[in-house]
Design a protein around this motif. Structure first.
Motif, short mmCIF file in Angstrom:
data_model
loop_
_atom_site.label_atom_id
_atom_site.label_comp_id
_atom_site.label_asym_id
_atom_site.label_seq_id
_atom_site.Cartn_x
_atom_site.Cartn_y
_atom_site.Cartn_z
N PRO A 82 0.84 -1.21 0.00
CA PRO A 82 0.00 0.00 0.00
C PRO A 82 0.86 1.25 0.00
N MET A 83 0.32 2.32 -0.57
CA MET A 83 1.04 3.60 -0.61
C MET A 83 0.32 4.59 0.30
N PRO A 84 0.99 5.06 1.36
CA PRO A 84 0.34 6.02 2.26
C PRO A 84 0.24 7.40 1.63
N ARG A 85 -0.42 8.31 2.32
CA ARG A 85 -0.56 9.68 1.84
C ARG A 85 0.61 10.57 2.25
N THR A 86 1.37 10.13 3.23
CA THR A 86 2.55 10.87 3.68
C THR A 86 3.73 9.90 3.75
N GLY A 87 4.95 10.46 3.81
CA GLY A 87 6.13 9.60 3.86
C GLY A 87 6.24 8.70 2.66
N VAL A 88 5.89 9.23 1.48
CA VAL A 88 5.77 8.38 0.29
C VAL A 88 7.12 7.85 -0.19
N VAL A 89 8.16 8.66 -0.10
CA VAL A 89 9.46 8.20 -0.59
C VAL A 89 9.98 7.04 0.25
N ARG A 121 10.69 3.30 -0.98
CA ARG A 121 11.98 2.62 -0.77
C ARG A 121 11.79 1.29 -0.08
N ALA A 122 10.91 1.23 0.92
CA ALA A 122 10.67 -0.01 1.65
C ALA A 122 10.09 -1.08 0.73
N ALA A 123 9.19 -0.69 -0.16
CA ALA A 123 8.58 -1.66 -1.07
C ALA A 123 9.62 -2.23 -2.04
N VAL A 124 10.46 -1.37 -2.59
CA VAL A 124 11.49 -1.84 -3.52
C VAL A 124 12.51 -2.69 -2.77
#
Length: 395
Positions: free
Chosen positions: A110-117, A121-124
Motif C-alpha cells: 500500500p502507498m500512504p498519503r505521507t512519507g511516500v518516498v 523505498r521499503a517496497a522496492v
C-alpha cells in the motif's frame, strides 16, 4: 584492412549474438549460427569468448532421440538486475528481473498519503530482498506513474491525485533513497511502449493510445518516438475542455467541462444509471451493458460519444495511423465499444483513423517499465542500441 577492424568486427558479432539470445532465449550453437550468419568455427569461438568473459552460460541440453543432445547457451542473467514499478495513489507494485528479462520476484504494498518516498523505498527493498538483492544492487529502476516529470525541476506535474508526491524532485529523491539509477515515466506512455514491443502497435510509427478512466490520459508516438512535450505534459488530456455529447441527462455542463470528468468512474456509473443500468463501477457498468439489450446499447453509444469527443481533438491535430483504447473500461467494452467510438469519431473529424483495442492486458504499466529498464541496462552492459522510446529524463 585498417588496424583495429578485426576487433570492431568481433564486437559487432558479439552484440549480434547477445541480441539473438536475448530475443529468442537459450539457443544451440547451430541455431545461433543460423541467426547471426557466422560459420560454425566462428560461432564456436564467439561462444567460448563470451563464456570466458562471463557474458553467456551453458544452460541445459536440447534434443534427444537417436542423435546427440545439443548444448544450449543463454545470456548470464546475473550480470545486472532491474526493477519495474507501477506507482498509483494507493499502491506500489514492484517486479525484479535480471538482464535476460527473467522475472525473479514481485511485491505489492500500500502507498500512504505521507512519507511516500520512504514507503516506496521499503517496497522496492522488500522486493529486492526476495530476489536476494539490495536496492543499490539494482542497475536501474523505471517507475510508471500518473502525471509527468517536469525536465526543469524533476517535479511530478499533472498529478493532483498523487498525494504526497508534489513539490520536490521525484527522480532525484528516489535515486537518493535507493542508491541507484531511477527514471520516472508517465504510466500511459509505458503502456504505449509495451504495445510497441508486444502489442497492437508493433511496426506502427505514428499512433495515439488513450486510457479512458479516472485521470484519463493519452500517449502520443510520432515516428516511433514518444512525444513528451516541453514540460513532459504531452498527452495530458484529462483537463481538456469538451462538451458532453451524451443524449442522457446526467447534470454535466453541456457547454464544456473537463474531459476527465466525463470518463471517471463516478461519471460512467452515473451515465449508466441514466440509462437504467445499475453498477458499482464503470467497468462493471460497461460489462453489464453488453448484455442489456437496447438500454445497454444506448449507454454504450453515449459513452462512445464522450470518448470520441476528446479523441477527435487529438486526431485532428496529429492525424495518426492508429488510435488504441486501453485500460479496464476499454477492455470491458471490447470491440463493441471500440467500433462505436470509431463510428462516432468519423462524424467529428476528417482523418479516417483506425481505432483498435489495445492488446496488452494484465499489468501493462509495469511491463512497459520493465522493457524500459532493460533497454537502459542492456545499452550500458552490452552496448545494444537503446529503444527510441527510452524513458525521458536523467538517470
Amino acid at each position: 584492412m585498417r588496424a583495429g577492424s578485426p576487433r570492431l568486427l568481433r564486437e559487432i558479432n558479439d552484440r549480434a549474438a547477445i541480441e539473438a539470445l536475448l530475443r529468442n532465449g537459450p539457443l544451440t550453437r547451430s541455431e545461433l549460427e543460423g541467426l547471426i550468419g557466422l560459420s560454425k568455427p566462428a560461432t564456436a569461438q564467439l561462444l567460448t569468448r563470451l563464456e570466458t568473459e562471463g557474458t553467456v552460460l551453458r544452460t541445459g541440453l536440447r534434443g534427444g532421440g537417436r542423435g546427440p543432445r545439443a548444448q544450449l547457451w543463454a545470456v548470464n542473467g546475473a550480470l545486472a538486475h532491474v526493477a519495474a514499478v507501477d506507482l498509483t495513489p494507493d499502491a506500489v507494485d514492484v517486479a525484479i528481473a535480471d538482464i535476460s528479462g527473467a522475472l525473479l520476484t514481485e511485491h505489492r504494498a500500500p502507498m500512504p498519503r505521507t512519507g511516500v518516498v520512504e514507503a516506496f523505498r521499503a517496497a522496492v527493498a522488500k522486493a529486492a530482498s526476495q530476489a536476494g538483492l539490495t536496492p543499490d544492487a539494482l542497475r536501474h529502476v523505471v517507475v510508471g506513474s500518473p502525471g509527468a516529470v517536469d525536465p526543469a525541476d524533476g517535479g511530478l506535474d499533472y498529478a493532483p491525485h498523487m498525494p504526497g508526491w508534489e513539490g520536490f524532485d521525484v527522480p532525484g529523491a528516489l535515486r537518493e533513497a535507493l542508491g541507484t539509477g531511477v527514471t520516472v515515466e508517465n504510466d500511459v506512455n509505458l503502456v504505449a511502449l509495451e504495445e510497441m514491443v508486444a502489442g497492437r502497435a508493433v511496426g506502427v510509427r505514428n499512433f495515439v493510445l488513450v486510457w479512458p478512466a479516472d485521470a484519463v490520459g493519452a500517449a502520443v508516438v510520432v515516428n516511433g518516438v514518444l512525444l513528451r512535450g516541453a514540460t513532459g505534459g504531452a498527452g495530458e488530456i484529462d483537463a481538456m475542455r469538451v462538451p458532453d455529447p451524451a443524449n442522457a441527462e446526467t447534470g454535466t455542463g453541456r457547454r464544456g467541462g473537463r474531459y476527465g470528468d466525463l470518463l471517471d468512474n463516478a461519471a460512467v456509473v452515473k451515465l449508466a444509471r441514466a440509462h437504467g443500468l445499475s453498477a458499482r463501477s464503470g467497468e462493471a457498468a460497461v460489462r453489464k451493458a453488453l448484455g442489456a439489450g437496447t438500454p445497454g446499447r444506448e449507454f454504450l453509444v453515449d459513452l462512445a460519444r464522450r470518448i470520441a469527443t476528446g479523441v477527435a481533438n487529438v486526431v485532428a491535430v496529429l492525424d495518426p495511423e492508429l488510435v488504441l483504447l486501453s485500460g479496464d473500461i476499454a477492455q470491458a467494452g471490447g470491440t463493441a465499444l471500440v467500433d462505436l467510438v470509431s463510428a462516432e469519431l468519423r462524424t467529428l473529424v476528417v482523418p479516417r483513423t483506425a481505432v483498435r483495442l489495445a492488446m496488452v492486458t494484465g499489468k501493462p504499466v509495469r511491463s512497459g517499465a520493465l522493457h524500459s529498464a532493460l533497454s537502459v541496462v542492456r545499452e550500458e552492459v552490452f552496448g545494444l542500441p537503446a529503444a527510441t522510446t527510452e524513458p525521458f529524463g536523467p538517470r
